[in-house]
Write a protein that holds these residues in place. Structure first.
Motif, PDB file in Angstrom:
ATOM      1  N   VAL A 122     -18.548 -18.399 -17.545  1.00 44.62           N
ATOM      2  CA  VAL A 122     -17.215 -18.623 -16.987  1.00 44.62           C
ATOM      3  C   VAL A 122     -16.220 -18.640 -18.144  1.00 44.62           C
ATOM      4  O   VAL A 122     -16.314 -19.490 -19.028  1.00 44.62           O
ATOM      5  N   PRO A 123     -15.276 -17.709 -18.182  1.00 45.83           N
ATOM      6  CA  PRO A 123     -14.286 -17.717 -19.251  1.00 45.83           C
ATOM      7  C   PRO A 123     -13.479 -19.025 -19.254  1.00 45.83           C
ATOM      8  O   PRO A 123     -13.126 -19.553 -18.199  1.00 45.83           O
ATOM      9  N   GLU A 124     -13.210 -19.538 -20.413  1.00 46.14           N
ATOM     10  CA  GLU A 124     -12.515 -20.823 -20.586  1.00 46.14           C
ATOM     11  C   GLU A 124     -11.234 -20.948 -19.755  1.00 46.14           C
ATOM     12  O   GLU A 124     -11.021 -21.982 -19.121  1.00 46.14           O
ATOM     13  N   PRO A 125     -10.362 -19.929 -19.711  1.00 44.52           N
ATOM     14  CA  PRO A 125      -9.123 -20.096 -18.939  1.00 44.52           C
ATOM     15  C   PRO A 125      -9.336 -20.303 -17.438  1.00 44.52           C
ATOM     16  O   PRO A 125      -8.449 -20.813 -16.754  1.00 44.52           O
ATOM     17  N   LEU A 126     -10.503 -19.937 -16.916  1.00 44.54           N
ATOM     18  CA  LEU A 126     -10.758 -20.073 -15.483  1.00 44.54           C
ATOM     19  C   LEU A 126     -11.464 -21.380 -15.122  1.00 44.54           C
ATOM     20  O   LEU A 126     -11.517 -21.757 -13.951  1.00 44.54           O
ATOM     21  N   ARG A 127     -11.981 -22.086 -16.083  1.00 45.22           N
ATOM     22  CA  ARG A 127     -12.742 -23.317 -15.812  1.00 45.22           C
ATOM     23  C   ARG A 127     -11.958 -24.370 -15.037  1.00 45.22           C
ATOM     24  O   ARG A 127     -12.516 -25.020 -14.159  1.00 45.22           O
ATOM     25  N   PRO A 128     -10.670 -24.561 -15.294  1.00 45.36           N
ATOM     26  CA  PRO A 128      -9.937 -25.588 -14.537  1.00 45.36           C
ATOM     27  C   PRO A 128      -9.836 -25.302 -13.030  1.00 45.36           C
ATOM     28  O   PRO A 128      -9.564 -26.211 -12.256  1.00 45.36           O
ATOM     29  N   PHE A 129     -10.079 -24.089 -12.610  1.00 53.34           N
ATOM     30  CA  PHE A 129      -9.923 -23.725 -11.208  1.00 53.34           C
ATOM     31  C   PHE A 129     -11.228 -23.820 -10.412  1.00 53.34           C
ATOM     32  O   PHE A 129     -11.224 -23.652  -9.202  1.00 53.34           O
ATOM     33  N   LEU A 130     -12.329 -24.089 -11.105  1.00 59.62           N
ATOM     34  CA  LEU A 130     -13.623 -24.196 -10.425  1.00 59.62           C
ATOM     35  C   LEU A 130     -13.808 -25.594  -9.852  1.00 59.62           C
ATOM     36  O   LEU A 130     -13.558 -26.588 -10.540  1.00 59.62           O
ATOM     37  N   PRO A 131     -14.266 -25.694  -8.612  1.00 57.56           N
ATOM     38  CA  PRO A 131     -14.510 -27.017  -8.031  1.00 57.56           C
ATOM     39  C   PRO A 131     -15.789 -27.618  -8.617  1.00 57.56           C
ATOM     40  O   PRO A 131     -16.747 -26.905  -8.911  1.00 57.56           O
ATOM     41  N   SER A 132     -15.791 -28.915  -8.776  1.00 60.04           N
ATOM     42  CA  SER A 132     -17.013 -29.564  -9.257  1.00 60.04           C
ATOM     43  C   SER A 132     -17.978 -29.718  -8.091  1.00 60.04           C
ATOM     44  O   SER A 132     -17.573 -29.839  -6.929  1.00 60.04           O
ATOM     45  N   GLY A 133     -19.249 -29.689  -8.382  1.00 56.44           N
ATOM     46  CA  GLY A 133     -20.274 -29.876  -7.365  1.00 56.44           C
ATOM     47  C   GLY A 133     -20.411 -28.735  -6.376  1.00 56.44           C
ATOM     48  O   GLY A 133     -20.956 -28.921  -5.290  1.00 56.44           O
ATOM     49  N   ALA A 134     -19.942 -27.562  -6.727  1.00 62.67           N
ATOM     50  CA  ALA A 134     -20.031 -26.413  -5.813  1.00 62.67           C
ATOM     51  C   ALA A 134     -21.477 -25.938  -5.704  1.00 62.67           C
ATOM     52  O   ALA A 134     -22.228 -25.961  -6.668  1.00 62.67           O
ATOM     53  N   ASP A 135     -21.865 -25.503  -4.523  1.00 62.37           N
ATOM     54  CA  ASP A 135     -23.191 -24.965  -4.247  1.00 62.37           C
ATOM     55  C   ASP A 135     -23.070 -23.446  -4.140  1.00 62.37           C
ATOM     56  O   ASP A 135     -22.874 -22.897  -3.059  1.00 62.37           O
ATOM     57  N   TRP A 136     -23.150 -22.764  -5.267  1.00 61.36           N
ATOM     58  CA  TRP A 136     -22.963 -21.320  -5.315  1.00 61.36           C
ATOM     59  C   TRP A 136     -24.222 -20.604  -4.861  1.00 61.36           C
ATOM     60  O   TRP A 136     -25.333 -20.985  -5.228  1.00 61.36           O
ATOM     61  N   ARG A 137     -24.036 -19.526  -4.096  1.00 63.83           N
ATOM     62  CA  ARG A 137     -25.131 -18.698  -3.581  1.00 63.83           C
ATOM     63  C   ARG A 137     -24.855 -17.242  -3.941  1.00 63.83           C
ATOM     64  O   ARG A 137     -23.720 -16.792  -3.895  1.00 63.83           O
ATOM     65  N   THR A 138     -25.928 -16.511  -4.281  1.00 65.22           N
ATOM     66  CA  THR A 138     -25.778 -15.105  -4.657  1.00 65.22           C
ATOM     67  C   THR A 138     -26.916 -14.273  -4.081  1.00 65.22           C
ATOM     68  O   THR A 138     -27.994 -14.804  -3.789  1.00 65.22           O
ATOM     69  N   SER A 139     -26.654 -12.994  -3.930  1.00 70.17           N
ATOM     70  CA  SER A 139     -27.646 -12.057  -3.401  1.00 70.17           C
ATOM     71  C   SER A 139     -27.400 -10.681  -4.009  1.00 70.17           C
ATOM     72  O   SER A 139     -26.269 -10.185  -3.970  1.00 70.17           O
ATOM     73  N   GLY A 140     -28.456 -10.085  -4.532  1.00 69.77           N
ATOM     74  CA  GLY A 140     -28.341  -8.739  -5.085  1.00 69.77           C
ATOM     75  C   GLY A 140     -27.909  -7.720  -4.032  1.00 69.77           C
ATOM     76  O   GLY A 140     -27.129  -6.810  -4.308  1.00 69.77           O
ATOM     77  N   ALA A 141     -28.384  -7.891  -2.812  1.00 71.47           N
ATOM     78  CA  ALA A 141     -28.016  -6.968  -1.736  1.00 71.47           C
ATOM     79  C   ALA A 141     -26.528  -7.092  -1.414  1.00 71.47           C
ATOM     80  O   ALA A 141     -25.857  -6.088  -1.145  1.00 71.47           O
TER      81      ALA A 141
END
Length: 180
Positions: A122-141
């Protein structure tokens, strides 16, 4: 007649002085322009929707984006790219909100399950906009589906990237590299 010439000379001298004033340091640049303390373009967080929508339209309706977009193929840090390189790689990375319920619908309808994952790099300038405790999900498809070329694809328009969805807040994290 002589009075008119003097007036014209004075006006020209005044205009010439105004033109030279910025070079002498007597005028300040606009926000972020020409100042040594301004962040380089690659570190300036943007909030406009249209450039993200244009590249990542398959994500759906986006709002409240915070993103960075910059060329990866620069010769030095902090330099502005004046002539676009042929087949230049451009990174588009950031966060945006999707319509209420859109992430839940995507996760629930997926043929291939989404996996829990932390966000990479995560680039430093974007870190303040990320919510804490987020449950991120990803899928290659899902990544392939979002980046699949549409009918408007051009020969040099290719992309590679990853996408992460967060159900509770209907957020999408995108990190893609486009060749254009």
């Amino acid at each position: 007649m002589g009075r008119e010439r003097v007036g014209r000379r004075e006006a020209l001298a005044l205009l010439g002085g105004l033109v030279l004033l910025p070079a002498a340091g007597g005028c300040t640049a606009g926000p972020g322009e020409g100042r040594d303390d301004a962040p380089p373009d690659r570190l300036r967080v943007r909030t406009d929707v249209e450039p993200v929508r244009r590249r990542l339209g398959k994500l759906g309706e986006l709002s409240d984006p915070h993103w960075l977009g910059y060329p990866l193929d620069k010769s030095g840090e902090g330099e502005r790219l004046t002539v676009p390189a042929h087949d230049q790689r451009v990174r588009l990375v950031g966060l945006a909100r999707l319509p209420a319920g859109a992430v839940a619908a995507t996760l629930d309808a997926a043929e291939e399950p989404f996996e829990a994952a932390g966000l990479p790099e995560v680039p430093e300038p974007l870190r303040p906009f990320l919510p804490s405790g987020a449950d991120w999900r990803t899928s290659g498809a899902y990544d392939v589906r979002v980046l699949a070329p549409g009918p408007e694809k051009t020969v040099n328009d290719t992309a590679d990237g990853r996408f992460f969805l967060e159900r509770e807040r209907d957020l999408v994290w995108f990190d893609a590299v486009f060749l254009s």
